[in-house]
Design a protein around this motif. Structure first.
Motif, PDB file in Angstrom:
ATOM      1  N   VAL A 142      66.200 152.898 -31.490  1.00 15.76           N
ATOM      2  CA  VAL A 142      67.046 152.578 -32.530  1.00 15.76           C
ATOM      3  C   VAL A 142      66.751 153.494 -33.698  1.00 15.76           C
ATOM      4  O   VAL A 142      67.656 154.165 -34.195  1.00 15.76           O
ATOM      5  N   PHE A 143      65.445 153.701 -33.896  1.00 16.65           N
ATOM      6  CA  PHE A 143      65.000 154.332 -35.117  1.00 16.65           C
ATOM      7  C   PHE A 143      65.282 155.782 -34.884  1.00 16.65           C
ATOM      8  O   PHE A 143      65.986 156.483 -35.619  1.00 16.65           O
ATOM      9  N   GLY A 144      65.085 156.396 -33.654  1.00 18.23           N
ATOM     10  CA  GLY A 144      65.452 157.854 -33.228  1.00 18.23           C
ATOM     11  C   GLY A 144      66.868 158.058 -33.339  1.00 18.23           C
ATOM     12  O   GLY A 144      67.416 159.144 -33.662  1.00 18.23           O
ATOM     13  N   GLY A 145      67.581 157.076 -32.395  1.00 24.03           N
ATOM     14  CA  GLY A 145      69.164 157.389 -32.268  1.00 24.03           C
ATOM     15  C   GLY A 145      70.169 157.186 -33.305  1.00 24.03           C
ATOM     16  O   GLY A 145      70.985 157.680 -33.456  1.00 24.03           O
ATOM     17  N   ILE A 146      69.626 156.466 -34.256  1.00 27.03           N
ATOM     18  CA  ILE A 146      70.681 155.740 -35.191  1.00 27.03           C
ATOM     19  C   ILE A 146      69.931 156.204 -36.495  1.00 27.03           C
ATOM     20  O   ILE A 146      70.809 156.851 -37.470  1.00 27.03           O
ATOM     21  N   VAL A 147      68.690 155.751 -36.959  1.00 20.93           N
ATOM     22  CA  VAL A 147      68.380 155.934 -38.536  1.00 20.93           C
ATOM     23  C   VAL A 147      68.031 157.392 -38.682  1.00 20.93           C
ATOM     24  O   VAL A 147      68.568 157.812 -39.804  1.00 20.93           O
TER      25      VAL A 147
END
Length: 257
Positions: A142-147
């Motif tokens: 989630v961190f790599g793909g969105i944030v």
């Protein structure tokens, strides 16, 4: 060095939670005219106190239930890994619902689990370890793909400079000072100071601040995000080379720094 880093990794997050909670309460209280001291006191009692009570109570109850179930032969081999995962979820949910800190409840519950005994701990914690790794992986996705995608468009030189300082001077100098007086060499002090990756704990603390809806939330989230991103890159790239360098130096009796 491995033991020192493991000990710091295991205890640092739990120790920092009360500090973050107190400072967050002070920041929120400063926005309430005439109520700063009272608000901070209430936050400390509510967040830390309720979290402590919930963690102790639920963990003690779980230990008693597990011991009783084991004596009765009710725990099957394939289900032995489930209780601790359920306990962590229960501690967090119950403490949050009661107005306390779920993180403190989980941390206290983990400390109390030492009463299970070595054989039980190894079996019961195996499931929690696997589940934790799976959830951590999901968090990184989630961190790599969105944030990260959102941070790239909002990069500022101030956030990047802070991230660099956070991973170097702000981290390494206090560690170096704390190790003065020990038999740790200069190279080992620098090694321990460098390997303080910023990851899940930083993300969690940033979310706590974000939920408080304080002024400057965007700046805080941006600085935290870039610190984590640079940590992933810098510590990931340097881990193996520096470990091999330290290992080679230790194998050479003539080398000393």
């Amino acid at each position: 060095m491995r033991e020192a880093l493991n000990l710091e990794s295991g205890l640092n997050d739990g120790i920092c939670v009360p500090i973050v909670v107190i400072l967050l309460g002070l920041a929120v209280g400063s926005r309430i005219e005439g109520g700063t001291a009272g608000h901070v006191f209430w936050v400390v009692v509510e967040e830390i106190g309720i979290g402590l009570i919930v963690g102790l109570a639920l963990t003690w109850l779980t230990i008693q239930m597990l011991r009783f179930a084991e004596r009765q032969g009710w725990i099957g081999e394939h289900w032995v890994e489930i209780p601790i995962v359920a306990l962590a979820a229960a501690c967090f949910a119950a403490a949050q619902a009661a107005g306390g800190s779920g993180f403190i409840a989980c941390f206290v519950g983990g400390l109390l689990l030492s009463g299970l005994g070595e054989r039980h701990k190894e079996e019961l914690l195996r499931g929690a370890e696997h589940m934790g790794e799976a959830l951590a992986l999901l968090t990184w996705v989630v961190f790599g793909g969105i944030v990260v995608a959102r941070m790239i468009d909002r990069v500022t030189w101030e956030a990047v400079i802070y991230a660099v300082l956070s991973l170097t001077v702000i981290r390494m100098l206090p560690v170096f000072l704390c190790l003065i007086g020990t038999r740790t060499s200069t190279a080992d002090k620098l090694f321990i100071g460098w390997f303080g990756p910023r990851g899940l704990a930083t993300i969690v603390f940033a979310i706590l601040v974000l939920d408080a809806k304080l002024p400057g939330n965007d700046t805080i989230m941006l600085a935290a995000g870039w610190t984590v991103l640079l940590s992933v890159i810098a510590h990931g790239v340097t881990a193996n080379p520096l470990v091999k360098m330290i290992g080679a130096r230790r194998e050479d009796p003539a080398s000393s720094i």
